[in-house]
Write a protein that holds these residues in place. Structure first.
Motif, PDB file in Angstrom:
ATOM      1  N   GLU A 128       0.579  -1.480  -0.172  1.00  0.00           N
ATOM      2  CA  GLU A 128      -0.238  -0.554  -0.123  1.00  0.00           C
ATOM      3  C   GLU A 128       1.222   0.997  -0.240  1.00  0.00           C
ATOM      4  OE1 GLU A 128      -2.320   1.899   3.261  1.00  0.00           O
ATOM      5  OE2 GLU A 128      -2.240   0.646   3.803  1.00  0.00           O
ATOM      6  N   PHE A 129       0.408   2.012  -0.539  1.00  0.00           N
ATOM      7  CA  PHE A 129       0.978   3.213  -1.377  1.00  0.00           C
ATOM      8  C   PHE A 129       0.287   3.773   0.163  1.00  0.00           C
ATOM      9  CE2 PHE A 129       2.797   8.111  -1.833  1.00  0.00           C
ATOM     10  CZ  PHE A 129       3.572   7.423  -2.130  1.00  0.00           C
ATOM     11  N   ILE A 130       0.906   4.650   1.318  1.00  0.00           N
ATOM     12  CA  ILE A 130       0.185   5.449   2.017  1.00  0.00           C
ATOM     13  C   ILE A 130      -0.176   6.265   1.384  1.00  0.00           C
ATOM     14  CG2 ILE A 130       0.409   4.330   3.878  1.00  0.00           C
ATOM     15  CD1 ILE A 130       2.879   6.164   5.086  1.00  0.00           C
ATOM     16  N   LYS A 131      -1.607   6.909   1.873  1.00  0.00           N
ATOM     17  CA  LYS A 131      -2.056   8.959   1.639  1.00  0.00           C
ATOM     18  C   LYS A 131      -0.920  10.291   2.559  1.00  0.00           C
ATOM     19  CE  LYS A 131      -6.512   6.484   0.439  1.00  0.00           C
ATOM     20  NZ  LYS A 131      -5.501   4.714   0.159  1.00  0.00           N
ATOM     21  N   LEU A 132      -0.432  10.358   1.944  1.00  0.00           N
ATOM     22  CA  LEU A 132       0.095  11.593   1.609  1.00  0.00           C
ATOM     23  C   LEU A 132      -0.052  12.639   1.218  1.00  0.00           C
ATOM     24  CD1 LEU A 132       3.814   9.644   1.504  1.00  0.00           C
ATOM     25  CD2 LEU A 132       2.446  10.082   4.125  1.00  0.00           C
ATOM     26  N   PRO A 133       0.511  13.923   1.768  1.00  0.00           N
ATOM     27  CA  PRO A 133       0.639  15.495   0.980  1.00  0.00           C
ATOM     28  C   PRO A 133       1.525  15.400   0.525  1.00  0.00           C
ATOM     29  CG  PRO A 133       1.842  15.839   2.830  1.00  0.00           C
ATOM     30  CD  PRO A 133       1.124  14.209   3.178  1.00  0.00           C
ATOM     31  N   LYS A 134       1.166  16.132  -1.079  1.00  0.00           N
ATOM     32  CA  LYS A 134       2.424  16.316  -2.105  1.00  0.00           C
ATOM     33  C   LYS A 134       3.530  17.193  -1.699  1.00  0.00           C
ATOM     34  CE  LYS A 134       2.837  19.810  -6.198  1.00  0.00           C
ATOM     35  NZ  LYS A 134       2.661  20.373  -6.584  1.00  0.00           N
ATOM     36  N   MET A 135       3.687  17.920  -0.590  1.00  0.00           N
ATOM     37  CA  MET A 135       4.953  17.739  -0.183  1.00  0.00           C
ATOM     38  C   MET A 135       4.980  16.518   1.500  1.00  0.00           C
ATOM     39  SD  MET A 135       8.256  18.860   0.461  1.00  0.00           S
ATOM     40  CE  MET A 135       8.367  20.318  -0.047  1.00  0.00           C
ATOM     41  N   LYS A 136       6.631  16.219   1.561  1.00  0.00           N
ATOM     42  CA  LYS A 136       6.770  14.893   2.120  1.00  0.00           C
ATOM     43  C   LYS A 136       7.429  14.549   2.722  1.00  0.00           C
ATOM     44  CE  LYS A 136       4.715  11.756  -1.480  1.00  0.00           C
ATOM     45  NZ  LYS A 136       4.205  13.165  -2.190  1.00  0.00           N
ATOM     46  N   HIS A 137       7.467  14.113   4.074  1.00  0.00           N
ATOM     47  CA  HIS A 137       8.594  14.067   5.534  1.00  0.00           C
ATOM     48  C   HIS A 137       9.093  12.695   5.472  1.00  0.00           C
ATOM     49  CE1 HIS A 137       6.872  18.591   6.522  1.00  0.00           C
ATOM     50  NE2 HIS A 137       7.185  19.393   5.239  1.00  0.00           N
ATOM     51  N   LEU A 138      10.181  12.582   4.995  1.00  0.00           N
ATOM     52  CA  LEU A 138      10.222  11.326   5.123  1.00  0.00           C
ATOM     53  C   LEU A 138      11.002  10.858   6.512  1.00  0.00           C
ATOM     54  CD1 LEU A 138      10.301   8.152   4.621  1.00  0.00           C
ATOM     55  CD2 LEU A 138      12.668   8.627   3.011  1.00  0.00           C
ATOM     56  N   HIS A 139      10.629  10.389   7.280  1.00  0.00           N
ATOM     57  CA  HIS A 139      11.930  10.688   8.867  1.00  0.00           C
ATOM     58  C   HIS A 139      12.850   9.622   8.744  1.00  0.00           C
ATOM     59  CE1 HIS A 139       9.135  13.833   9.730  1.00  0.00           C
ATOM     60  NE2 HIS A 139       8.516  13.464   9.888  1.00  0.00           N
ATOM     61  N   ARG A 140      13.626   9.531   9.262  1.00  0.00           N
ATOM     62  CA  ARG A 140      14.702   8.594  10.102  1.00  0.00           C
ATOM     63  C   ARG A 140      15.105   8.597  11.421  1.00  0.00           C
ATOM     64  NH1 ARG A 140      19.921   5.998   6.492  1.00  0.00           N
ATOM     65  NH2 ARG A 140      17.551   4.643   5.257  1.00  0.00           N
ATOM     66  N   ALA A 141      14.691   7.639  11.948  1.00  0.00           N
ATOM     67  CA  ALA A 141      15.021   7.401  14.043  1.00  0.00           C
ATOM     68  C   ALA A 141      16.725   6.482  13.938  1.00  0.00           C
ATOM     69  CB  ALA A 141      13.827   7.818  14.399  1.00  0.00           C
ATOM     70  N   ILE A 142      17.607   6.751  14.265  1.00  0.00           N
ATOM     71  CA  ILE A 142      18.444   5.783  14.371  1.00  0.00           C
ATOM     72  C   ILE A 142      18.324   5.136  15.886  1.00  0.00           C
ATOM     73  CG2 ILE A 142      20.827   5.125  14.601  1.00  0.00           C
ATOM     74  CD1 ILE A 142      21.169   8.017  12.170  1.00  0.00           C
ATOM     75  N   VAL A 143      17.843   3.919  15.768  1.00  0.00           N
ATOM     76  CA  VAL A 143      18.235   3.880  17.656  1.00  0.00           C
ATOM     77  C   VAL A 143      18.831   2.308  17.592  1.00  0.00           C
ATOM     78  CG1 VAL A 143      17.017   1.800  18.554  1.00  0.00           C
ATOM     79  CG2 VAL A 143      15.269   3.064  17.164  1.00  0.00           C
ATOM     80  N   VAL A 144      20.096   2.400  19.275  1.00  0.00           N
ATOM     81  CA  VAL A 144      20.450   1.826  19.904  1.00  0.00           C
ATOM     82  C   VAL A 144      19.870   1.369  21.092  1.00  0.00           C
ATOM     83  CG1 VAL A 144      22.994   1.464  20.702  1.00  0.00           C
ATOM     84  CG2 VAL A 144      22.882   2.800  18.856  1.00  0.00           C
ATOM     85  N   GLY A 145      19.338   0.031  20.468  1.00  0.00           N
ATOM     86  CA  GLY A 145      19.203  -0.650  22.597  1.00  0.00           C
ATOM     87  C   GLY A 145      17.606  -0.110  22.562  1.00  0.00           C
ATOM     88  N   ASN A 146      17.499   0.492  23.603  1.00  0.00           N
ATOM     89  CA  ASN A 146      16.506   1.167  23.735  1.00  0.00           C
ATOM     90  C   ASN A 146      16.768   2.934  23.879  1.00  0.00           C
ATOM     91  OD1 ASN A 146      18.009   1.831  26.331  1.00  0.00           O
ATOM     92  ND2 ASN A 146      16.972   0.934  27.549  1.00  0.00           N
ATOM     93  N   LYS A 147      17.400   3.411  22.689  1.00  0.00           N
ATOM     94  CA  LYS A 147      16.890   4.783  22.867  1.00  0.00           C
ATOM     95  C   LYS A 147      17.546   5.058  21.278  1.00  0.00           C
ATOM     96  CE  LYS A 147      20.772   5.092  26.923  1.00  0.00           C
ATOM     97  NZ  LYS A 147      19.782   5.981  27.753  1.00  0.00           N
ATOM     98  N   VAL A 148      16.602   6.978  21.624  1.00  0.00           N
ATOM     99  CA  VAL A 148      17.364   6.908  19.774  1.00  0.00           C
ATOM    100  C   VAL A 148      18.522   7.813  19.787  1.00  0.00           C
ATOM    101  CG1 VAL A 148      15.992   8.473  17.927  1.00  0.00           C
ATOM    102  CG2 VAL A 148      14.498   7.222  19.481  1.00  0.00           C
TER     103      VAL A 148
END
Length: 233
Positions: A128-148
């Motif tokens: 499924e291509f989830i419904k997003l606005p024209k201007m999209k914000h793609l986030h990346r959160a880097i996780v180590v163990g139980n911390k971002v």
């Protein structure tokens, strides 16, 4: 990898190779997330072309791809306006790519014309291509163990977003997106969810990519290595 790890049983192994398919195969990854009540797109393994047609009818817009690629390789985006004969041509091509992956003969330019070994978990999937606005914000959160421990966001209008799509023209959106990611990473509920999204795959380190829709994060991918190739290259 297993031979190397056998020699180091006395050490703590992060991201053990035994759990590799849990995140390398997107269909497995999405199912594990759903089993743990984590939001992600609808995803099916495609066994015949009608499966693709049914997903298009269900969602209006889909990604059609192999389940274990990175960097946008073998990823195609279609909507209800795409002629079905064009979709079927791409599907047939993905079936052939799948066979090459299974046989270990899918030669790559970035591997100097070589192919990786056989990849027995390769499948064609429709997502499924989830419904997003024209201007999209793609986030990346880097996780180590139980911390971002960090992360970044990219703002772009294209459907298949990469860091290269971030331009200075969108600097205000870039700042807005990264401020929002900072807010999320200060929220305990978000941190608990995003770290669980890594740990439920059986690993300890990963970068989760996600979109946010009306305050709800929808996870799209886990990256365990950066720059795509990883491994002993």
């Amino acid at each position: 990898y297993k031979k190397v790890l056998e020699k180091h049983k006395d050490k703590d192994i992060l991201n053990h190779i035994d759990n590799y398919k849990n995140y390398d195969s997107k269909d497995r990854c999405y199912q594990l997330w759903k089993d743990n009540d984590i939001n992600c797109p609808d995803c099916i393994v495609v066994n015949e072309f009608m499966d693709v047609v049914n997903m298009l009818n269900k969602h209006g817009k889909i990604c059609l791809r192999t389940n274990n690629e990175a960097g946008g390789n073998y990823l195609h985006i279609f909507d209800n306006n795409t002629p079905l004969h064009e979709v079927e041509l791409v599907y047939d091509g993905l079936v052939e790519a799948c066979k090459r992956q299974l046989d270990g003969v899918d030669h790559r330019e970035h591997l100097n014309g070589n192919a990786r070994g056989p990849r027995p978990d390769t499948k064609v999937i429709a997502v499924e291509f989830i419904k997003l606005p024209k201007m999209k914000h793609l986030h990346r959160a880097i996780v180590v163990g139980n911390k971002v421990v960090g992360g970044y966001s990219v703002a772009a209008e294209v459907d298949n977003i990469h860091l290269r799509d971030q331009t200075f023209d969108n600097i205000d959106e870039f700042i807005k997106a990264n401020r929002r990611l900072g807010e999320l990473c200060s929220d305990n509920n978000f941190v608990n969810m995003i770290t669980k999204a890594v740990s439920c795959l059986g690993i300890e380190i990963g970068a989760i990519e996600f979109f946010e829709i009306e305050g709800v994060p929808y996870l799209v991918e886990l990256n365990s290595t950066w720059a795509g190739s990883g491994g002993f290259t």
